[in-house]
Design a protein around this motif. Structure first.
Motif, PDB file in Angstrom:
ATOM      1  N   THR A  24       0.824  -1.209   0.000  1.00 27.59           N
ATOM      2  CA  THR A  24       0.000   0.000   0.000  1.00 27.59           C
ATOM      3  C   THR A  24       0.856   1.256   0.000  1.00 27.59           C
ATOM      4  O   THR A  24       1.764   1.405   0.825  1.00 27.59           O
ATOM      5  CB  THR A  24      -0.932   0.019   1.226  1.00 27.59           C
ATOM      6  OG1 THR A  24      -1.799  -1.119   1.168  1.00 27.59           O
ATOM      7  CG2 THR A  24      -1.773   1.287   1.257  1.00 27.59           C
ATOM      8  N   ALA A  46      -2.782  14.169  -3.572  1.00 25.25           N
ATOM      9  CA  ALA A  46      -2.900  13.187  -4.662  1.00 25.25           C
ATOM     10  C   ALA A  46      -3.703  13.646  -5.866  1.00 25.25           C
ATOM     11  O   ALA A  46      -3.728  12.942  -6.873  1.00 25.25           O
ATOM     12  CB  ALA A  46      -3.521  11.892  -4.116  1.00 25.25           C
ATOM     13  N   LEU A  66      -1.395   7.493  -8.932  1.00 28.75           N
ATOM     14  CA  LEU A  66      -2.507   6.624  -8.545  1.00 28.75           C
ATOM     15  C   LEU A  66      -2.818   5.613  -9.638  1.00 28.75           C
ATOM     16  O   LEU A  66      -2.985   4.414  -9.372  1.00 28.75           O
ATOM     17  CB  LEU A  66      -3.760   7.455  -8.236  1.00 28.75           C
ATOM     18  CG  LEU A  66      -3.683   8.441  -7.071  1.00 28.75           C
ATOM     19  CD1 LEU A  66      -5.048   9.073  -6.832  1.00 28.75           C
ATOM     20  CD2 LEU A  66      -3.165   7.795  -5.802  1.00 28.75           C
ATOM     21  N   ARG A  88      -1.848   1.587  -9.410  1.00 27.55           N
ATOM     22  CA  ARG A  88      -2.962   0.632  -9.473  1.00 27.55           C
ATOM     23  C   ARG A  88      -2.757  -0.351 -10.625  1.00 27.55           C
ATOM     24  O   ARG A  88      -3.048  -1.541 -10.498  1.00 27.55           O
ATOM     25  CB  ARG A  88      -4.285   1.384  -9.638  1.00 27.55           C
ATOM     26  CG  ARG A  88      -4.716   2.185  -8.425  1.00 27.55           C
ATOM     27  CD  ARG A  88      -5.191   1.273  -7.290  1.00 27.55           C
ATOM     28  NE  ARG A  88      -6.373   0.527  -7.677  1.00 27.55           N
ATOM     29  CZ  ARG A  88      -6.545  -0.778  -7.462  1.00 27.55           C
ATOM     30  NH1 ARG A  88      -5.584  -1.486  -6.898  1.00 27.55           N
ATOM     31  NH2 ARG A  88      -7.660  -1.364  -7.826  1.00 27.55           N
ATOM     32  N   THR A 103      -1.975  -1.063  -3.914  1.00 27.58           N
ATOM     33  CA  THR A 103      -3.097  -0.344  -3.327  1.00 27.58           C
ATOM     34  C   THR A 103      -2.665   1.089  -3.030  1.00 27.58           C
ATOM     35  O   THR A 103      -1.547   1.326  -2.563  1.00 27.58           O
ATOM     36  CB  THR A 103      -3.553  -1.020  -2.022  1.00 27.58           C
ATOM     37  OG1 THR A 103      -3.983  -2.352  -2.321  1.00 27.58           O
ATOM     38  CG2 THR A 103      -4.705  -0.258  -1.372  1.00 27.58           C
ATOM     39  N   VAL A 104      -3.529   2.054  -3.323  1.00 26.86           N
ATOM     40  CA  VAL A 104      -3.168   3.455  -3.105  1.00 26.86           C
ATOM     41  C   VAL A 104      -4.178   4.136  -2.186  1.00 26.86           C
ATOM     42  O   VAL A 104      -5.385   3.949  -2.315  1.00 26.86           O
ATOM     43  CB  VAL A 104      -3.067   4.231  -4.433  1.00 26.86           C
ATOM     44  CG1 VAL A 104      -1.788   3.863  -5.165  1.00 26.86           C
ATOM     45  CG2 VAL A 104      -4.262   3.993  -5.324  1.00 26.86           C
ATOM     46  N   GLY A 159      -5.023   8.043  -1.058  1.00 30.96           N
ATOM     47  CA  GLY A 159      -4.735   9.415  -1.456  1.00 30.96           C
ATOM     48  C   GLY A 159      -5.377  10.417  -0.529  1.00 30.96           C
ATOM     49  O   GLY A 159      -6.522  10.236  -0.109  1.00 30.96           O
ATOM     50  N   LEU A 165     -10.489  11.216  -6.577  1.00 36.32           N
ATOM     51  CA  LEU A 165      -9.500  10.207  -6.201  1.00 36.32           C
ATOM     52  C   LEU A 165     -10.093   8.800  -6.270  1.00 36.32           C
ATOM     53  O   LEU A 165      -9.442   7.872  -6.765  1.00 36.32           O
ATOM     54  CB  LEU A 165      -8.968  10.473  -4.794  1.00 36.32           C
ATOM     55  CG  LEU A 165      -8.196  11.770  -4.554  1.00 36.32           C
ATOM     56  CD1 LEU A 165      -7.573  11.761  -3.162  1.00 36.32           C
ATOM     57  CD2 LEU A 165      -7.124  11.988  -5.608  1.00 36.32           C
ATOM     58  N   ARG A 166     -11.311   8.654  -5.798  1.00 40.72           N
ATOM     59  CA  ARG A 166     -11.938   7.327  -5.847  1.00 40.72           C
ATOM     60  C   ARG A 166     -12.123   6.871  -7.288  1.00 40.72           C
ATOM     61  O   ARG A 166     -12.000   5.682  -7.599  1.00 40.72           O
ATOM     62  CB  ARG A 166     -13.281   7.357  -5.116  1.00 40.72           C
ATOM     63  CG  ARG A 166     -13.146   7.621  -3.616  1.00 40.72           C
ATOM     64  CD  ARG A 166     -14.477   7.495  -2.895  1.00 40.72           C
ATOM     65  NE  ARG A 166     -14.358   7.889  -1.500  1.00 40.72           N
ATOM     66  CZ  ARG A 166     -14.730   9.055  -1.001  1.00 40.72           C
ATOM     67  NH1 ARG A 166     -15.301   9.967  -1.798  1.00 40.72           N
ATOM     68  NH2 ARG A 166     -14.567   9.334   0.278  1.00 40.72           N
ATOM     69  N   ALA A 202      -8.343   5.036  -5.939  1.00 38.95           N
ATOM     70  CA  ALA A 202      -7.690   5.208  -4.646  1.00 38.95           C
ATOM     71  C   ALA A 202      -8.686   5.093  -3.500  1.00 38.95           C
ATOM     72  O   ALA A 202      -9.881   5.369  -3.656  1.00 38.95           O
ATOM     73  CB  ALA A 202      -7.012   6.573  -4.580  1.00 38.95           C
TER      74      ALA A 202
END
Length: 297
Positions: free
Chosen positions: A140, A146, A155, A159, A164-165, A167, A177-178, A182
């Motif tokens: 991670t 981010a 990111l 990925r 795994t990131v 942010g 971000l999602r 992330a």
């Protein structure tokens, strides 16, 4: 030709749009008619006189490293590119109507000049950081700050490699971000505990220089597991500052491949004219960027 220049170090007010002589491609270079130039934090850091060891300059100086455009001169010894080709890459004084590039790649099909200008330094930096942090698939990575260009690239590339990131960004950029895959949380009071609730952190990147080095070391347990590209005081805490570029041609080739396969997309949040370069720097320095800012020529 028109070119953005500064004759002294200082704030954005030192930038001037001037008439200048056109540059010409030397050996191993190409010249482009610039269509767009990327706006990077390094641009205003150089203008302020912050990081001259990595980027020595003579005043007066032009501004900008990244650009996209149409090749109109090919230097001696250059093969595989011709006048009229659409390319993106890295050079010098790219906030201008013409610029010389020392590294370039053909623009992937479907990419606009505006979009392409935002990739070169950003992707080189992201690839370098992922290589230097040395995480493996299943581990991670925490990325502080981010939502900007480098963070957006980190990111997506991490990925892609099975990392795994997590942010951190402002509240307005959580869904962004999602959308890049992330686990997202906000910075501000209590952010360290919010990160801990998302999972164990194996390595961390400081992309914004917001004074979080101590907390990143705390979360990883080891200053050797933290890298900054934005806090010049990081080495005082045992944290590596990464400021020297690796192979830009290799990074551009990988960027073109990722973009072509739909694995990398960095949106342009805002564009500016050459005359608005000072505003571009002001906005970049303020942070909170979602993706990239570019200057349209």
């Amino acid at each position: 030709m028109k070119k953005v220049s500064f004759a002294e170090f200082g704030g954005p007010e030192v930038l001037r749009l001037i008439d200048a002589e056109e540059p010409h491609a030397g050996p191993g270079q190409v010249r482009i008619a610039v269509r767009a130039a990327g706006v990077n934090p390094v641009d205003w850091r150089i203008r302020e006189g912050q990081i001259l060891n990595a980027h020595p300059i003579e005043l007066p100086s032009g501004v900008g490293l990244d650009a996209s455009g149409v090749v109109d001169e090919v230097g001696e010894g250059v093969e595989g590119v011709a006048v009229g080709d659409h390319v993106f890459g890295e050079g010098a004084s790219t906030y201008a109507e013409f610029a010389v590039l020392s590294a370039w790649a053909r623009m992937p099909e479907g990419l606009t000049f505006e979009e392409a200008a935002g990739y070169p330094s950003v992707v080189e930096t992201a690839l370098r950081l992922i290589r230097e942090i040395g995480l493996r698939a299943g581990q991670t990575l925490l990325v502080s700050g981010a939502s900007g260009g480098v963070g957006s690239a980190v990111l997506q590339i991490a990925r892609e490699r099975g990392i795994t990131v997590i942010g951190t960004a402002g509240a307005a950029n959580q869904d962004y971000l999602r959308g890049l895959g992330a686990l997202a949380t906000t910075y501000g009071e209590g952010w360290v505990e919010r990160v801990r609730r998302l999972g164990h952190v194996d390595g961390a990147l400081d992309l914004s220089g917001s004074g979080v080095i101590r907390e990143l070391v705390e979360l990883t347990g080891d200053p050797r597991k933290v890298i900054s590209i934005a806090d010049l005081d990081a080495p005082q805490l045992g944290v590596r500052f990464s400021g020297v570029a690796g192979s830009v041609p290799d990074a551009l080739a990988e960027a073109a491949d990722l973009i072509s396969r739909g694995r990398l997309h960095i949106p342009v949040e805002q564009s500016y004219t050459l005359a608005e370069a000072a505003a571009a720097h002001t906005d970049s320095r303020a942070g909170h960027t979602r993706g990239r800012r570019v200057v349209i020529v």
